[in-house]
Design a protein around this motif. Structure first.
Motif, PDB file in Angstrom:
ATOM      1  N   ARG A   1      -5.572  10.405  -6.196  1.00  0.00           N
ATOM      2  CA  ARG A   1      -4.891   9.240  -5.638  1.00  0.00           C
ATOM      3  C   ARG A   1      -4.563   9.528  -4.184  1.00  0.00           C
ATOM      4  NH1 ARG A   1       0.168   7.654  -9.001  1.00  0.00           N
ATOM      5  NH2 ARG A   1      -0.194   5.593  -8.089  1.00  0.00           N
ATOM      6  N   VAL A   2      -4.711   8.515  -3.336  1.00  0.00           N
ATOM      7  CA  VAL A   2      -4.474   8.700  -1.906  1.00  0.00           C
ATOM      8  C   VAL A   2      -3.352   7.778  -1.443  1.00  0.00           C
ATOM      9  CG1 VAL A   2      -6.833   9.437  -1.451  1.00  0.00           C
ATOM     10  CG2 VAL A   2      -6.269   6.998  -1.314  1.00  0.00           C
ATOM     11  N   HIS A   3      -2.617   8.223  -0.429  1.00  0.00           N
ATOM     12  CA  HIS A   3      -1.546   7.411   0.152  1.00  0.00           C
ATOM     13  C   HIS A   3      -2.162   6.345   1.056  1.00  0.00           C
ATOM     14  CE1 HIS A   3       1.823  10.662  -0.313  1.00  0.00           C
ATOM     15  NE2 HIS A   3       1.259  10.328  -1.459  1.00  0.00           N
ATOM     16  N   VAL A   4      -1.716   5.106   0.886  1.00  0.00           N
ATOM     17  CA  VAL A   4      -2.265   4.015   1.684  1.00  0.00           C
ATOM     18  C   VAL A   4      -1.142   3.153   2.257  1.00  0.00           C
ATOM     19  CG1 VAL A   4      -4.405   3.906   0.365  1.00  0.00           C
ATOM     20  CG2 VAL A   4      -2.493   2.421  -0.270  1.00  0.00           C
ATOM     21  N   ALA A   5      -1.468   2.536   3.391  1.00  0.00           N
ATOM     22  CA  ALA A   5      -0.656   1.484   3.981  1.00  0.00           C
ATOM     23  C   ALA A   5      -1.591   0.360   4.367  1.00  0.00           C
ATOM     24  CB  ALA A   5       0.088   1.997   5.214  1.00  0.00           C
ATOM     25  N   LEU A   6      -1.104  -0.847   4.335  1.00  0.00           N
ATOM     26  CA  LEU A   6      -1.866  -1.980   4.843  1.00  0.00           C
ATOM     27  C   LEU A   6      -1.470  -2.216   6.295  1.00  0.00           C
ATOM     28  CD1 LEU A   6      -1.911  -4.719   2.054  1.00  0.00           C
ATOM     29  CD2 LEU A   6      -3.898  -3.833   3.281  1.00  0.00           C
ATOM     30  N   ARG A   7      -2.470  -2.422   7.138  1.00  0.00           N
ATOM     31  CA  ARG A   7      -2.177  -2.817   8.508  1.00  0.00           C
ATOM     32  C   ARG A   7      -1.935  -4.312   8.534  1.00  0.00           C
ATOM     33  NH1 ARG A   7      -5.958  -2.181  13.955  1.00  0.00           N
ATOM     34  NH2 ARG A   7      -4.736  -3.581  15.252  1.00  0.00           N
ATOM     35  N   VAL A   8      -0.721  -4.699   8.861  1.00  0.00           N
ATOM     36  CA  VAL A   8      -0.375  -6.120   8.881  1.00  0.00           C
ATOM     37  C   VAL A   8      -0.399  -6.634  10.313  1.00  0.00           C
ATOM     38  CG1 VAL A   8       1.003  -5.942   6.781  1.00  0.00           C
ATOM     39  CG2 VAL A   8       2.117  -5.672   8.996  1.00  0.00           C
ATOM     40  N   ASN A   9      -0.753  -7.871  10.452  1.00  0.00           N
ATOM     41  CA  ASN A   9      -0.803  -8.538  11.755  1.00  0.00           C
ATOM     42  C   ASN A   9       0.453  -9.392  11.880  1.00  0.00           C
ATOM     43  OD1 ASN A   9      -1.358 -10.338  13.893  1.00  0.00           O
ATOM     44  ND2 ASN A   9      -3.546 -10.045  13.605  1.00  0.00           N
ATOM     45  N   PRO A  10       1.410  -8.994  12.750  1.00  0.00           N
ATOM     46  CA  PRO A  10       2.718  -9.663  12.778  1.00  0.00           C
ATOM     47  C   PRO A  10       2.757 -10.956  13.579  1.00  0.00           C
ATOM     48  CG  PRO A  10       2.725  -7.887  14.346  1.00  0.00           C
ATOM     49  CD  PRO A  10       1.379  -7.835  13.664  1.00  0.00           C
TER      50      PRO A  10
END
Length: 303
Positions: free
Chosen positions: A145-154
């Motif tokens: 399992r890998v750590h993830v984040a979503l890149r959000v467009n603000p």
């Protein structure tokens, strides 16, 4: 151009205590010359500016992928932000630690993902639903399992050149912040993924610190919603983008002032801040040394 670590002495240009004329004789031209002192001082300025905050600094390899520069930063303990398998290879060759690498970028292939996972890369910033699904499949195949984040467009205007602005609704980068909650819920259900952060990068060469604060405020609102929904969000990646001066008399925002704004906005927040500076660390610390080979006088023409 305002340079750091360079000065003229008796009509000759020096990098720290080394004459560029002597370097040209020894190594030939064209030749890139960097001030290690300036690069290290800029890196340390971020650490000092963020003192008191739980933070990690990941230098953007795309700003300068010279093995010498990367190695010097690695010895300082820097992490790195990469956008390709090739950049990861260079970081590892320079002595960087894979666990301190964030894999960003819009075009990761399955092969690059596999290479990064097997190398032990610390986390991935994903830019789309399709990328989340691909990364999930690769990680599951490898039994991890890998750590993830979503890149959000603000949807924040960075007030920079349109070609290097990435934070508005119409830009291709990241996922619209209004769609993020649903995508995070899906990511939490996918095998092979551990959703641990939120990522944001609104552009490059930004002089208005308020743009960073506006983006940060929107992302913090999202994090509150995600935590309320039961997601274990621990990290906030605010990307890079701090501008530098390229003309005499032009100066970018001070790193210390930027850090003060971030410390104020994040006071009392149980979050690890991640930054990905690049230009503000290396942009004014190097020159391309060249040699004039010929002098040609054009023929005068009558109008």
């Amino acid at each position: 151009m305002p340079l750091q670590g360079f000065a003229r002495r008796s009509g000759r240009l020096y990098c720290e205590d080394v004459s560029l004329e002597e370097l040209a004789e020894q190594a030939g031209t064209p030749l890139y010359v960097y001030s290690a002192t300036a690069i290290v001082e800029n890196y340390r300025a971020y650490a000092e500016a963020l003192a008191g905050l739980d933070h990690h600094i990941h230098v953007a390899v795309k700003a300068n992928s010279s093995l010498g520069v990367l190695a010097r930063l690695a010895r300082e303990g820097a992490g790195f932000d990469i956008v390709s398998g090739g950049e990861l290879f260079r970081v590892l060759q320079a002595g960087g630690k894979a666990r301190n690498v964030v894999f960003s970028g819009v075009g990761k292939t399955a092969e690059e993902m596999e290479y990064a996972i097997e190398s032990g890369v610390g986390s991935f910033n994903c830019e789309s639903e399709g990328e989340l699904r691909l990364l999930s499949g690769v990680a599951a195949k490898l039994g991890t399992r890998v750590h993830v984040a979503l890149r959000v467009n603000p949807d924040v205007d960075a007030e920079t050149h349109p070609y290097i602005a990435t934070g508005l609704r119409e830009h291709k980068f990241g996922v619209p912040i209004d769609d993020a909650e649903a995508l995070y819920a899906e990511a939490a259900r996918l095998p092979g993924l551990q959703v641990r952060g939120v990522s944001c990068h609104i552009g490059s060469q930004i002089f208005n610190l308020q743009a960073f604060v506006d983006a940060l405020d929107r992302v913090l609102e999202l994090i509150d919603k995600l935590r309320a929904a039961g997601l274990d969000i621990r990290a906030l990646d605010l990307g890079g983008g701090l501008g530098v001066g390229y003309r005499d008399g032009e100066a970018g925002p001070a790193i210390a002032a930027y850090g003060a704004r971030l410390r104020e906005a994040l006071a009392g927040r149980d979050l690890t801040l991640m930054l990905e500076p690049g230009r503000s660390i290396v942009g004014q610390a190097g020159v391309l040394l060249t040699r004039a080979l010929y002098r040609k006088t054009p023929e005068r023409r009558s109008s």
